[in-house]
Design a protein around this motif. Structure first.
Motif, mmCIF file in Angstrom:
data_model
loop_
_atom_site.group_PDB
_atom_site.id
_atom_site.type_symbol
_atom_site.label_atom_id
_atom_site.label_comp_id
_atom_site.label_asym_id
_atom_site.label_seq_id
_atom_site.Cartn_x
_atom_site.Cartn_y
_atom_site.Cartn_z
ATOM 1 N N GLN A 187 34.701 21.774 6.516
ATOM 2 C CA GLN A 187 36.041 22.436 6.055
ATOM 3 C C GLN A 187 36.917 21.537 5.977
ATOM 4 O OE1 GLN A 187 36.652 26.576 6.698
ATOM 5 N NE2 GLN A 187 34.353 27.129 6.313
ATOM 6 N N GLN A 188 37.217 21.125 7.213
ATOM 7 C CA GLN A 188 38.353 20.242 7.756
ATOM 8 C C GLN A 188 38.271 18.724 6.968
ATOM 9 O OE1 GLN A 188 41.144 20.680 8.625
ATOM 10 N NE2 GLN A 188 41.453 20.558 10.868
ATOM 11 N N ARG A 189 37.220 18.040 6.691
ATOM 12 C CA ARG A 189 37.092 17.084 5.686
ATOM 13 C C ARG A 189 37.737 17.351 4.307
ATOM 14 N NH1 ARG A 189 31.458 14.351 6.391
ATOM 15 N NH2 ARG A 189 30.824 16.240 7.584
ATOM 16 N N LEU A 190 37.198 18.692 3.905
ATOM 17 C CA LEU A 190 37.595 19.165 2.496
ATOM 18 C C LEU A 190 39.194 19.248 2.487
ATOM 19 C CD1 LEU A 190 37.025 20.338 -0.240
ATOM 20 C CD2 LEU A 190 36.815 22.424 0.637
ATOM 21 N N PRO A 207 44.315 18.262 14.528
ATOM 22 C CA PRO A 207 42.951 18.445 13.596
ATOM 23 C C PRO A 207 41.562 18.670 13.848
ATOM 24 C CG PRO A 207 43.555 16.292 13.327
ATOM 25 C CD PRO A 207 44.445 16.945 14.477
ATOM 26 N N THR A 208 41.186 18.342 15.111
ATOM 27 C CA THR A 208 39.879 18.583 15.687
ATOM 28 C C THR A 208 39.822 19.633 16.681
ATOM 29 O OG1 THR A 208 40.138 16.714 17.300
ATOM 30 C CG2 THR A 208 39.530 16.340 15.137
ATOM 31 N N SER A 209 41.009 20.205 17.240
ATOM 32 C CA SER A 209 40.891 21.033 18.306
ATOM 33 C C SER A 209 39.852 22.311 18.025
ATOM 34 C CB SER A 209 42.225 21.447 18.752
ATOM 35 O OG SER A 209 42.746 22.207 17.824
ATOM 36 N N ALA A 210 39.506 22.897 16.983
ATOM 37 C CA ALA A 210 38.577 23.812 16.602
ATOM 38 C C ALA A 210 37.130 23.212 16.285
ATOM 39 C CB ALA A 210 39.159 24.462 15.391
ATOM 40 N N ILE A 264 30.655 16.599 17.615
ATOM 41 C CA ILE A 264 30.058 15.737 16.583
ATOM 42 C C ILE A 264 31.061 15.718 15.333
ATOM 43 C CG2 ILE A 264 28.029 15.554 14.927
ATOM 44 C CD1 ILE A 264 26.355 16.715 17.122
ATOM 45 N N ALA A 265 31.407 17.031 14.833
ATOM 46 C CA ALA A 265 32.265 17.233 13.902
ATOM 47 C C ALA A 265 33.664 16.239 14.136
ATOM 48 C CB ALA A 265 32.743 18.513 13.465
ATOM 49 N N THR A 266 34.048 16.210 15.486
ATOM 50 C CA THR A 266 35.311 15.477 15.935
ATOM 51 C C THR A 266 35.213 14.072 15.721
ATOM 52 O OG1 THR A 266 35.964 17.248 17.424
ATOM 53 C CG2 THR A 266 36.650 15.125 17.902
ATOM 54 N N LYS A 267 33.798 13.689 16.170
ATOM 55 C CA LYS A 267 33.588 12.268 15.962
ATOM 56 C C LYS A 267 33.636 11.852 14.662
ATOM 57 C CE LYS A 267 30.940 8.127 17.187
ATOM 58 N NZ LYS A 267 31.362 7.759 15.974
ATOM 59 N N HIS A 268 33.341 12.454 13.496
ATOM 60 C CA HIS A 268 33.191 12.388 12.251
ATOM 61 C C HIS A 268 34.628 12.206 11.714
ATOM 62 C CE1 HIS A 268 29.237 12.449 10.725
ATOM 63 N NE2 HIS A 268 28.938 13.814 11.080
ATOM 64 N N ILE A 269 35.614 13.088 12.058
ATOM 65 C CA ILE A 269 36.918 13.024 11.729
ATOM 66 C C ILE A 269 37.669 11.889 12.340
ATOM 67 C CG2 ILE A 269 39.217 14.317 11.774
ATOM 68 C CD1 ILE A 269 37.405 16.107 10.070
ATOM 69 N N GLU A 270 37.504 11.521 13.533
ATOM 70 C CA GLU A 270 38.181 10.299 14.274
ATOM 71 C C GLU A 270 37.788 9.001 13.553
ATOM 72 O OE1 GLU A 270 38.588 12.128 18.557
ATOM 73 O OE2 GLU A 270 37.186 10.254 18.327
ATOM 74 N N ASN A 287 35.918 9.477 -0.051
ATOM 75 C CA ASN A 287 36.649 9.087 1.111
ATOM 76 C C ASN A 287 36.648 9.811 2.444
ATOM 77 O OD1 ASN A 287 38.272 6.676 0.266
ATOM 78 N ND2 ASN A 287 39.951 8.032 -0.746
ATOM 79 N N VAL A 288 36.185 10.819 2.331
ATOM 80 C CA VAL A 288 36.030 11.739 3.643
ATOM 81 C C VAL A 288 34.473 11.849 3.984
ATOM 82 C CG1 VAL A 288 38.536 12.897 3.331
ATOM 83 C CG2 VAL A 288 36.148 13.953 2.317
ATOM 84 N N ALA A 289 33.789 11.212 3.355
ATOM 85 C CA ALA A 289 32.217 11.103 3.428
ATOM 86 C C ALA A 289 31.604 12.402 3.468
ATOM 87 C CB ALA A 289 31.998 10.623 5.034
ATOM 88 N N LEU A 290 32.176 13.304 2.386
ATOM 89 C CA LEU A 290 31.500 14.359 2.063
ATOM 90 C C LEU A 290 30.909 14.523 0.812
ATOM 91 C CD1 LEU A 290 31.710 17.364 3.492
ATOM 92 C CD2 LEU A 290 33.935 17.577 2.441
ATOM 93 N N TRP A 291 31.016 13.594 -0.023
ATOM 94 C CA TRP A 291 30.285 13.804 -1.627
ATOM 95 C C TRP A 291 28.897 13.905 -1.448
ATOM 96 C CZ3 TRP A 291 31.472 14.513 -6.365
ATOM 97 C CH2 TRP A 291 30.441 14.024 -7.279
#
Length: 256
Positions: A158-161, A179-182, A186-192, A135-139
């Motif tokens: 870690q944030q996706r976990l 949740p993306t300020s740290a 690229i990681a921010t776009k993943h989370i968004e 679901n969080v594209a981490l598998w």
């Protein structure tokens, strides 16, 4: 707000005080629609995070904080319910990724069950871990290292976990405090991208300082100033034609 037919969350005349002198949130009322992303914006110290934390009873972990009014989840006032039960239905993801440092990636995902004493068969646990990580594209990134500690991952992973851990208990609402300020862009776009997909399954409230992020991902936006909810509207409409001068000043960068 009146066009929300079936709100999942109703905040009714909520005020939050840190002591008798400091009222951080003043008489806020708002309804949140199911399967939407709602951004809560405003300058530092305006009450955004304070309001967010009241929605899963985080304030009770501290003395001297009082909350008045009602917060209804599916029509039931969460302020009168067992806080542990409330936190099962309302997940929270913080500004800095915080996987449990002594736990493996696998155990982090099912931590909510372990900590609440809910037992699952090995088969169900395995299925849940895979589903939540997918679901969080981490598998695909972690399936071969599930027994490694969660802290071994990059910040964005870690944030996706942490999001996977929150989703494991199948909450109705996911609260996210910047949740993306740290994270890097690229990681921010993943989370968004992930949040936009996840709203099919869970209603999301996100505190953000990042106005362009609110524009990109939220359906509705709240603007808070000095503890008050100044404006709450469809995001596109608020950005294009804010009704209040204070909202306009904030969105055009004339207010910090």
């Amino acid at each position: 707000m009146e066009n929300i037919v079936d709100p999942i969350l109703e905040i009714k005349d909520v005020s939050i005080s840190y002591d008798k002198k400091v009222t951080a949130v003043k008489n806020v009322s708002a309804c949140v629609e199911r399967n939407t992303i709602t951004a809560i914006m405003g300058p530092s110290g305006c009450g955004k995070s304070t309001l967010l934390r009241a929605v899963n009873r985080m304030h009770e972990l501290y003395k001297n904080i009082s909350v008045t009014g009602e917060i209804l989840l599916n029509g039931e006032n969460i302020l009168t319910k067992d806080p542990i039960e409330v936190r099962r239905n309302i997940g929270m993801v913080f500004q800095r990724p915080n996987p449990f440092p002594t736990m493996s990636i696998y155990d982090n995902v099912v931590a909510g069950y372990t900590l609440n004493g809910i037992s699952l068969s090995k088969h169900k646990r395995d299925d849940l871990v895979e589903k939540c990580l997918r679901n969080v594209a981490l598998w695909d990134e972690v399936k071969d290292v599930l027994n490694k500690r969660g802290t071994f991952l990059s910040g964005g992973q870690q944030q996706r976990l942490c999001i996977a851990r929150s989703l494991a208990l199948q909450p109705d609402i996911l609260l996210m405090d910047e949740p993306t300020s740290a994270l890097d862009p690229i990681a921010t776009k993943h989370i968004e991208d992930l949040l936009v997909k996840l709203k099919k399954e869970v209603t999301i409230l996100i505190v953000t300082h990042n106005m362009s992020q609110a524009m990109r991902i939220s359906d509705r936006s709240m603007f808070m100033f000095l503890g008050e909810l100044i404006e709450y509207d469809d995001t596109k409409r608020m950005f294009e034609s804010p009704k209040d001068d204070r909202t306009r000043a904030y969105l055009t960068g004339q207010m910090g």
